[in-house]
Design an enzyme around this catalytic site. Structure first.
Site, PDB file in Angstrom:
ATOM      1  N   ASP A  62       2.816 -43.134  24.052  1.00 40.67           N
ATOM      2  CA  ASP A  62       4.219 -43.256  24.455  1.00 40.67           C
ATOM      3  C   ASP A  62       4.454 -42.688  25.862  1.00 40.67           C
ATOM      4  O   ASP A  62       3.519 -42.230  26.530  1.00 40.67           O
ATOM      5  CB  ASP A  62       5.071 -42.519  23.401  1.00 40.67           C
ATOM      6  CG  ASP A  62       6.421 -43.162  23.169  1.00 40.67           C
ATOM      7  OD1 ASP A  62       6.874 -43.953  24.014  1.00 40.67           O
ATOM      8  OD2 ASP A  62       7.052 -42.853  22.133  1.00 40.67           O
ATOM      9  N   ASP A  81      13.356 -49.695  22.402  1.00 45.23           N
ATOM     10  CA  ASP A  81      13.148 -49.791  20.953  1.00 45.23           C
ATOM     11  C   ASP A  81      14.001 -50.869  20.291  1.00 45.23           C
ATOM     12  O   ASP A  81      15.134 -51.141  20.696  1.00 45.23           O
ATOM     13  CB  ASP A  81      13.465 -48.443  20.297  1.00 45.23           C
ATOM     14  CG  ASP A  81      12.440 -47.384  20.670  1.00 45.23           C
ATOM     15  OD1 ASP A  81      11.505 -47.694  21.435  1.00 45.23           O
ATOM     16  OD2 ASP A  81      12.582 -46.242  20.211  1.00 45.23           O
TER      17      ASP A  81
HETATM   18  C1  GLA Z   1       9.722 -44.089  21.453  1.00 46.55           C
HETATM   19  C2  GLA Z   1       8.959 -45.346  21.069  1.00 46.55           C
HETATM   20  C3  GLA Z   1       9.168 -45.615  19.588  1.00 46.55           C
HETATM   21  C4  GLA Z   1       8.700 -44.425  18.771  1.00 46.55           C
HETATM   22  C5  GLA Z   1       9.415 -43.155  19.221  1.00 46.55           C
HETATM   23  C6  GLA Z   1       8.820 -41.911  18.592  1.00 46.55           C
HETATM   24  O1  GLA Z   1      11.095 -44.274  21.375  1.00 46.55           O
HETATM   25  O2  GLA Z   1       9.365 -46.441  21.833  1.00 46.55           O
HETATM   26  O3  GLA Z   1       8.488 -46.792  19.195  1.00 46.55           O
HETATM   27  O4  GLA Z   1       7.309 -44.288  18.925  1.00 46.55           O
HETATM   28  O5  GLA Z   1       9.336 -42.992  20.626  1.00 46.55           O
HETATM   29  O6  GLA Z   1       9.444 -40.744  19.006  1.00 46.55           O
END
Ligand code: GLA
Length: 410
Positions: free
Chosen positions: A157, A212
């Site tokens: 990430d 997301d």
């Molecule tokens: C980010 C990523 C998500 C998830 C969260 C976890 O937002 O894009 O897919 O992995 O972090 O904290």
């Protein structure tokens, strides 16, 4: 003699591979680990950081017993929240001892014992998005830790990354994994902020292209901290121009699916159809222990999965949009095409599609379907039924947010 020189050279560069971003970049990802879009389950969409050993084992059990594994889903990926808040005295990552009382190795052995693969999450920054230890400064140590644990997939990430650049940080981790020696699929998750499609091909096997996902058809969900999550139609529409960068072993990742979460079955079907049309990695994000038979039927539709897993690995595209009706197309191997009619509107529509009026051209990959020159047999993939051929107009009713996905075979 040559052999000795080679060994020495490797030894020296090995020393150079310490932690951090300072050494000369070389190497690259493990090639060939994701020749079709990877499929599996990821904990984040439903469980956030509330994950534990019991959840993983039950999910692995159901992945096998429900037919998900037979349909192609084979990675179990634990997202953020699997770690303890601190590294150990040696600087190694530690699984949360309350959530994973027998350690992570026991969990991984269990998943492997079921014939499945296992993935973990971490972050290029100093902390993960949920505040657990990040990998910055520990790249080679963490890569060795993962290799020793025996994971098969790493999602990486992009929170808390002030002062580093994405191409460098992801290349460092890619090289660290390569050096650690265990083939691990490397999943880049920097939300498309730094155009990973332009530099990610030698670095990782898939990369997120958006922020997301959110379990809705076409909404934007604004978080109080000033960022947004997106309905699946919004994500499908983003980055129209990057399909040429996606293909076998280097996929545009449209995010983990929300099928079986908060939408109805019609919207779930539309969501799944699009993820298949887009050749996106297919990570289910629902609670398998509460999966309805409708959700299972959507996620395991063999014909749709064959569209997603087609060996050409071409990302489909929106060909037409008219009056709330959209037509998405995807070239498939052996001259086949997948076609999805999607009703984006709030009212039922009648489709009356005269194939002969269209020549579908894929400008990025050079495929063409001219329905005046070639007659295609039609199969309706949700009904699992032959539906005539392209000599006649395709006529159907389609309810709001619904899809009809067809395979055309010359
Ligand atoms: C980010 C990523 C998500 C998830 C969260 C976890 O937002 O894009 O897919 O992995 O972090 O904290």
């Amino acid at each position: 003699m040559k052999k000795i020189i080679l060994v020495l050279a490797l030894g020296i560069s090995g020393l150079g591979f310490s932690q951090g971003n300072t050494h000369t970049q070389s190497g690259g990802k493990f090639e060939g680990l994701a020749m079709t879009p990877p499929m599996g389950w990821n904990s984040w969409n439903t469980f956030g950081t509330s994950i534990d050993e019991k959840l993983v084992k039950e999910t692995a059990d159901i992945m096998v017993s429900s037919g998900m594994a037979a349909a192609g889903y084979n990675y179990i990926v634990l997202d953020d929240g699997w770690m303890a808040k601190e590294r150990d005295v040696n600087g190694d990552l530690v699984a949360d001892p309350v959530k994973f009382p027998n350690g992570m190795k026991a969990v991984i052995d269990y998943v492997h014992g079921k014939g499945l693969k296992f993935g973990l999450y971490n972050c290029a920054g100093i902390q993960t998005c949920a505040g657990y230890p990040g990998t910055r400064g520990y790249e080679y140590q963490d890569a060795r830790f993962y290799a020793k644990l025996g994971i098969d997939f790493l999602k990486y990430d992009w929170c808390n990354t002030k002062g580093i650049t994405a191409p460098e940080a992801y290349t460092t981790m890619s090289n660290a994994l390569k050096t650690a020696g265990r083939p691990i699929v490397f999943s880049l998750c920097e939300w498309g902020d730094n155009q990973p499609w332009e530099w990610g091909k030698p670095v990782g096997n898939l990369w997120r292209i958006s922020g997301d996902i959110y379990p809705c058809f076409d909404c934007e969900f604004k978080h109080p901290e000033n960022w947004s999550s997106w309905g699946f139609m919004k994500i499908a529409d983003m980055r129209k121009d990057i399909r040429k960068y996606s293909g076998p072993d280097h996929w545009n990742d449209f995010d983990m699916m929300e099928v079986g979460n908060e939408m109805n079955d019609t919207e779930d079907k539309a969501h799944f159809s699009l993820w298949c049309m887009l050749a996106s990695p297919l990570f289910s994000g629902n609670d398998y222990r509460k999966m309805s038979k409708e959700t299972l039927a959507i996620l395991t539709n063999k014909e749709l999965i064959a569209v997603n897993q087609d060996k050409l690995g071409i990302q489909g595209f929106k060909y037409l949009a008219e009056d709330g009706l959209e037509v998405w197309v995807k070239p498939l191997s052996e001259g086949n095409w997948a076609v999805t009619f999607l009703n984006r509107s709030e009212v039922s529509k009648k489709i009356n599609f005269d194939w002969k009026k269209y020549i579908i051209k894929d400008a990025d990959f050079g495929y063409e379907a001219d329905f005046n020159k070639t007659v295609f047999r039609i199969k309706d993939l949700w009904k699992n039924k032959e539906a005539g051929n392209t000599k006649k107009n395709f006529i159907a009713d389609i309810t709001p947010h619904n899809v009809i996905t067809l395979r055309l075979t010359p």
